[in-house]
Design an enzyme around this catalytic site. Structure first.
Site, PDB file in Angstrom:
ATOM      1  CG  HIS A 129      -9.689   5.409  14.029  1.00  0.00           C
ATOM      2  ND1 HIS A 129     -10.293   5.063  12.851  1.00  0.00           N
ATOM      3  CD2 HIS A 129      -8.361   5.406  13.787  1.00  0.00           C
ATOM      4  CE1 HIS A 129      -9.360   4.851  11.936  1.00  0.00           C
ATOM      5  NE2 HIS A 129      -8.178   5.055  12.472  1.00  0.00           N
ATOM      6  NE  ARG A 143      -2.489   8.955  17.006  1.00  0.00           N
ATOM      7  CZ  ARG A 143      -1.965   8.814  18.215  1.00  0.00           C
ATOM      8  NH1 ARG A 143      -1.558   9.856  18.892  1.00  0.00           N
ATOM      9  NH2 ARG A 143      -1.834   7.617  18.754  1.00  0.00           N
ATOM     10  CD  GLU A 152      -2.557   8.136  10.629  1.00  0.00           C
ATOM     11  OE1 GLU A 152      -2.622   9.385  10.566  1.00  0.00           O
ATOM     12  OE2 GLU A 152      -3.064   7.491  11.563  1.00  0.00           O
ATOM     13  CD  GLU A 198      -3.079   0.979   2.220  1.00  0.00           C
ATOM     14  OE1 GLU A 198      -2.713   1.562   3.243  1.00  0.00           O
ATOM     15  OE2 GLU A 198      -4.181   0.408   2.131  1.00  0.00           O
TER      16      GLU A 198
HETATM   17  C1  UD1 Z   1      -3.604   3.556  14.948  1.00  0.00           C
HETATM   18  C2  UD1 Z   1      -2.755   4.194  13.844  1.00  0.00           C
HETATM   19  C3  UD1 Z   1      -3.669   4.713  12.748  1.00  0.00           C
HETATM   20  C4  UD1 Z   1      -4.637   3.652  12.280  1.00  0.00           C
HETATM   21  C5  UD1 Z   1      -5.384   3.070  13.472  1.00  0.00           C
HETATM   22  C6  UD1 Z   1      -6.261   1.925  13.038  1.00  0.00           C
HETATM   23  C7  UD1 Z   1      -0.696   5.320  14.538  1.00  0.00           C
HETATM   24  C8  UD1 Z   1      -0.102   6.550  15.108  1.00  0.00           C
HETATM   25  N1  UD1 Z   1      -2.031   5.327  14.407  1.00  0.00           N
HETATM   26  O1  UD1 Z   1      -4.384   4.610  15.545  1.00  0.00           O
HETATM   27  O2  UD1 Z   1      -2.852   5.109  11.654  1.00  0.00           O
HETATM   28  O3  UD1 Z   1      -5.560   4.245  11.404  1.00  0.00           O
HETATM   29  O4  UD1 Z   1      -4.433   2.574  14.411  1.00  0.00           O
HETATM   30  O5  UD1 Z   1      -7.202   1.592  14.027  1.00  0.00           O
HETATM   31  O6  UD1 Z   1       0.018   4.387  14.244  1.00  0.00           O
HETATM   32  N2  UD1 Z   1      -6.561   0.967  22.194  1.00  0.00           N
HETATM   33  C9  UD1 Z   1      -6.942  -0.083  22.998  1.00  0.00           C
HETATM   34  N3  UD1 Z   1      -6.868  -1.355  22.480  1.00  0.00           N
HETATM   35  C10 UD1 Z   1      -6.442  -1.628  21.218  1.00  0.00           C
HETATM   36  C11 UD1 Z   1      -6.083  -0.541  20.398  1.00  0.00           C
HETATM   37  C12 UD1 Z   1      -6.129   0.745  20.914  1.00  0.00           C
HETATM   38  O7  UD1 Z   1      -7.335   0.097  24.132  1.00  0.00           O
HETATM   39  O8  UD1 Z   1      -6.425  -2.802  20.818  1.00  0.00           O
HETATM   40  C13 UD1 Z   1      -6.642   2.353  22.735  1.00  0.00           C
HETATM   41  C14 UD1 Z   1      -5.514   2.658  23.717  1.00  0.00           C
HETATM   42  O9  UD1 Z   1      -5.963   3.526  24.688  1.00  0.00           O
HETATM   43  C15 UD1 Z   1      -4.503   3.356  22.808  1.00  0.00           C
HETATM   44  C16 UD1 Z   1      -5.417   4.157  21.911  1.00  0.00           C
HETATM   45  O10 UD1 Z   1      -6.512   3.291  21.670  1.00  0.00           O
HETATM   46  O11 UD1 Z   1      -3.610   4.171  23.513  1.00  0.00           O
HETATM   47  C17 UD1 Z   1      -4.795   4.617  20.616  1.00  0.00           C
HETATM   48  O12 UD1 Z   1      -4.088   3.572  19.989  1.00  0.00           O
HETATM   49  P1  UD1 Z   1      -2.872   3.945  18.959  1.00  0.00           P
HETATM   50  O13 UD1 Z   1      -2.266   2.687  18.460  1.00  0.00           O
HETATM   51  O14 UD1 Z   1      -1.992   4.976  19.565  1.00  0.00           O
HETATM   52  O15 UD1 Z   1      -3.558   4.708  17.787  1.00  0.00           O
HETATM   53  P2  UD1 Z   1      -4.908   4.525  17.027  1.00  0.00           P
HETATM   54  O16 UD1 Z   1      -5.696   5.765  17.293  1.00  0.00           O
HETATM   55  O17 UD1 Z   1      -5.528   3.222  17.274  1.00  0.00           O
HETATM   56  N1  UDP Z   2     -13.003  -3.049  11.115  1.00  0.00           N
HETATM   57  C1  UDP Z   2     -13.301  -4.160  11.888  1.00  0.00           C
HETATM   58  N2  UDP Z   2     -14.115  -4.004  12.987  1.00  0.00           N
HETATM   59  C2  UDP Z   2     -14.630  -2.800  13.343  1.00  0.00           C
HETATM   60  C3  UDP Z   2     -14.291  -1.658  12.559  1.00  0.00           C
HETATM   61  C4  UDP Z   2     -13.466  -1.810  11.462  1.00  0.00           C
HETATM   62  O1  UDP Z   2     -12.861  -5.267  11.586  1.00  0.00           O
HETATM   63  O2  UDP Z   2     -15.369  -2.729  14.333  1.00  0.00           O
HETATM   64  C5  UDP Z   2     -12.103  -3.221   9.947  1.00  0.00           C
HETATM   65  C6  UDP Z   2     -12.582  -2.641   8.639  1.00  0.00           C
HETATM   66  O3  UDP Z   2     -13.303  -3.597   7.896  1.00  0.00           O
HETATM   67  C7  UDP Z   2     -11.300  -2.243   7.935  1.00  0.00           C
HETATM   68  C8  UDP Z   2     -10.345  -1.966   9.068  1.00  0.00           C
HETATM   69  O4  UDP Z   2     -10.916  -2.514  10.240  1.00  0.00           O
HETATM   70  O5  UDP Z   2     -10.754  -3.296   7.182  1.00  0.00           O
HETATM   71  C9  UDP Z   2     -10.149  -0.486   9.226  1.00  0.00           C
HETATM   72  O6  UDP Z   2      -9.480  -0.231  10.406  1.00  0.00           O
HETATM   73  P1  UDP Z   2      -9.410   1.189  11.067  1.00  0.00           P
HETATM   74  O7  UDP Z   2     -10.582   1.997  10.662  1.00  0.00           O
HETATM   75  O8  UDP Z   2      -9.146   0.957  12.510  1.00  0.00           O
HETATM   76  O9  UDP Z   2      -8.063   1.779  10.449  1.00  0.00           O
HETATM   77  P2  UDP Z   2      -7.702   2.597   9.127  1.00  0.00           P
HETATM   78  O10 UDP Z   2      -8.105   1.786   7.948  1.00  0.00           O
HETATM   79  O11 UDP Z   2      -8.390   3.904   9.237  1.00  0.00           O
HETATM   80  O12 UDP Z   2      -6.218   2.764   9.222  1.00  0.00           O
END
Ligand code: UD1
Ligand code: UDP
Length: 368
Positions: free
Chosen positions: A207, A209, A131, A117
């Site tokens: 979600h 940031r 990102e 990607e």
């Molecule tokens: C991350 C990625 C983002 C991606 C997203 C997909 C970075 C900086 N961000 O964002 O590019 O789009 O993942 O979902 O790499 N948390 C939990 N359990 C989990 C995951 C997250 O509790 O399994 C909570 C925690 O409080 C954590 C917060 O979510 O600190 C944020 O997680 P983080 O990995 O920092 O960034 P995302 O916002 O999830």
């Molecule tokens: N997705 C999932 N369960 C959910 C929400 C999203 O499996 O409750 C899947 C969705 O089909 C997609 C991926 O998670 O393939 C997207 O992830 P997210 O939105 O966390 O990250 P991003 O694509 O924005 O980086």
């Protein structure tokens, strides 16, 4: 040849899983999987769906970590894995902090990087944040760029990357999707089974940031007003575990009739829910790619998108986060059948479901 596949968050796991499966089938490749554990429960959900057991788990997850904490922990952890396994190629996918640190760790060991990607660009370094910077930084230290679309390839060419190292493969998210959506899917979770899918179901995910704080307040407030205005609407929102998202979701949407705030869904039920929904409202990247394939209009609540293909195909619309605009555009789709029909086309601008096969073939041609 030895290939180390590295990922850490939900979307990377979904998009890497088909590649891991292809690598495992190839007897010339010794394949290992390293998860950073940047995410935990929503990463583990995906590992379970695709039956992937990581060889290395850095387990760096801690709630509420800063970007610097994620970066340094992942980088140090990856160094040990690279020194132990000594891969010939390290594969990463997308634009998260795990991706950038994976590429950097490989670079520090002079190991070639394959970026899945590659070439997505919004051209605003703060949106999506962090990102856009992650993917640009990653491109600089990548040897093989697997661009999902021609537009992504063009972005890389414009930045001066060598055309011989750029391959248009399609997006592996379509490979993953192909295996998950079923005609007569039954959810094993309440309340999804009891929802009237002939009502107008709106599926919401959010979600990012750059939407934390006021933009997210505007998005959720708009959704609340839409549910209040239209008795035929059911809103389903699988809420990202981040407390920064949960608090605002609760503030606007908790306890409302016809609003279902649920835990993150595993990949299979999520895709099948999308297939049964009427409209998708999202700031997610991956969801923007899946919805057009399923013929669902997708309203993108972000200021920029690095995925213009869905917009060009007419199935996605970039709304921004203005409350009045969100309400107006959702109501248009609810009330005007022609507008709805013009967006609800099943198109496939992101791939044909064979991206992972192509990627592994290219790796073999280049390395074996
Ligand atoms: C991350 C990625 C983002 C991606 C997203 C997909 C970075 C900086 N961000 O964002 O590019 O789009 O993942 O979902 O790499 N948390 C939990 N359990 C989990 C995951 C997250 O509790 O399994 C909570 C925690 O409080 C954590 C917060 O979510 O600190 C944020 O997680 P983080 O990995 O920092 O960034 P995302 O916002 O999830
Ligand atoms: N997705 C999932 N369960 C959910 C929400 C999203 O499996 O409750 C899947 C969705 O089909 C997609 C991926 O998670 O393939 C997207 O992830 P997210 O939105 O966390 O990250 P991003 O694509 O924005 O980086």
């Amino acid at each position: 040849m030895k290939v180390l596949t590295v990922f850490g968050t939900r979307p990377e796991a979904i998009k890497m899983a088909p590649i891991v499966k292809e690598l495992e089938k190839n007897s010339n490749i010794e394949s290992r999987v390293c998860v950073t554990g940047q995410h935990r429960e929503i990463l583990d959900q995906v590992l379970e769906v695709f039956d992937i057991k990581p060889d290395f788990d850095l387990d760096i997850f801690k709630p509420g970590q800063s970007l610097s904490q994620i970066t340094t922990k992942a980088l140090l952890g990856m160094e040990k894995v690279i020194e132990e396994f000594r891969p010939d190629l390290l594969l990463i996918q997308g634009d998260t902090t795990t991706v950038f640190t994976g590429a950097l760790a490989a670079f520090y060991h002079k190991i070639p990087v394959g970026h899945v990607e590659a070439g997505l660009r919004s051209e605003n370094i703060y949106s999506p944040y962090p990102e856009e910077a992650n993917r640009k930084l990653t491109s600089v230290i990548t040897s093989l760029h697997f661009a999902p679309t021609e537009i992504a390839k063009e972005n890389l060419l414009q930045e001066g990357y060598n055309p011989a190292d750029i391959y248009v493969t399609g997006n592996t998210v379509i490979d993953a999707l192909k295996y998950t959506v079923k005609d007569k899917y039954i959810f094993d979770k309440s309340p999804l089974d009891s929802i009237q899918y002939n009502n107008k179901v709106i599926l919401l995910t959010s979600h990012r940031r750059e939407n934390w704080g006021e933009p997210m307040e505007r998005i959720f407030s708009a959704m609340k007003k839409i549910v209040e205005m239209r008795p035929e609407v059911e809103l389903i929102f699988p809420v990202h575990p981040n407390p920064k998202v949960r608090t605002v979701a609760d503030k606007y949407l908790k306890g409302m009739d016809r609003v279902h705030l649920i835990e993150p869904l595993s990949y299979e039920p999520f895709c099948n829910l999308m297939a049964k929904s009427h409209i998708v409202v999202t700031d997610s990247g991956g969801v923007q790619e899946e919805a057009p394939t399923l013929g669902k209009p997708v309203l993108v609540v972000r200021e920029e998108t690095e995925r213009p293909e869905g917009i060009e195909a007419g199935t996605a619309k970039l709304l921004g986060t203005d409350e009045a605009v969100i309400i107006e555009e959702v109501l248009r789709l609810l009330d005007d059948e022609n507008s709805y029909k013009s967006m609800a086309n099943a198109v496939n601008p992101y791939g044909d479901g064979y991206a992972s096969k192509r990627i592994v073939e290219i790796i073999c041609n280049r390395f074996l």
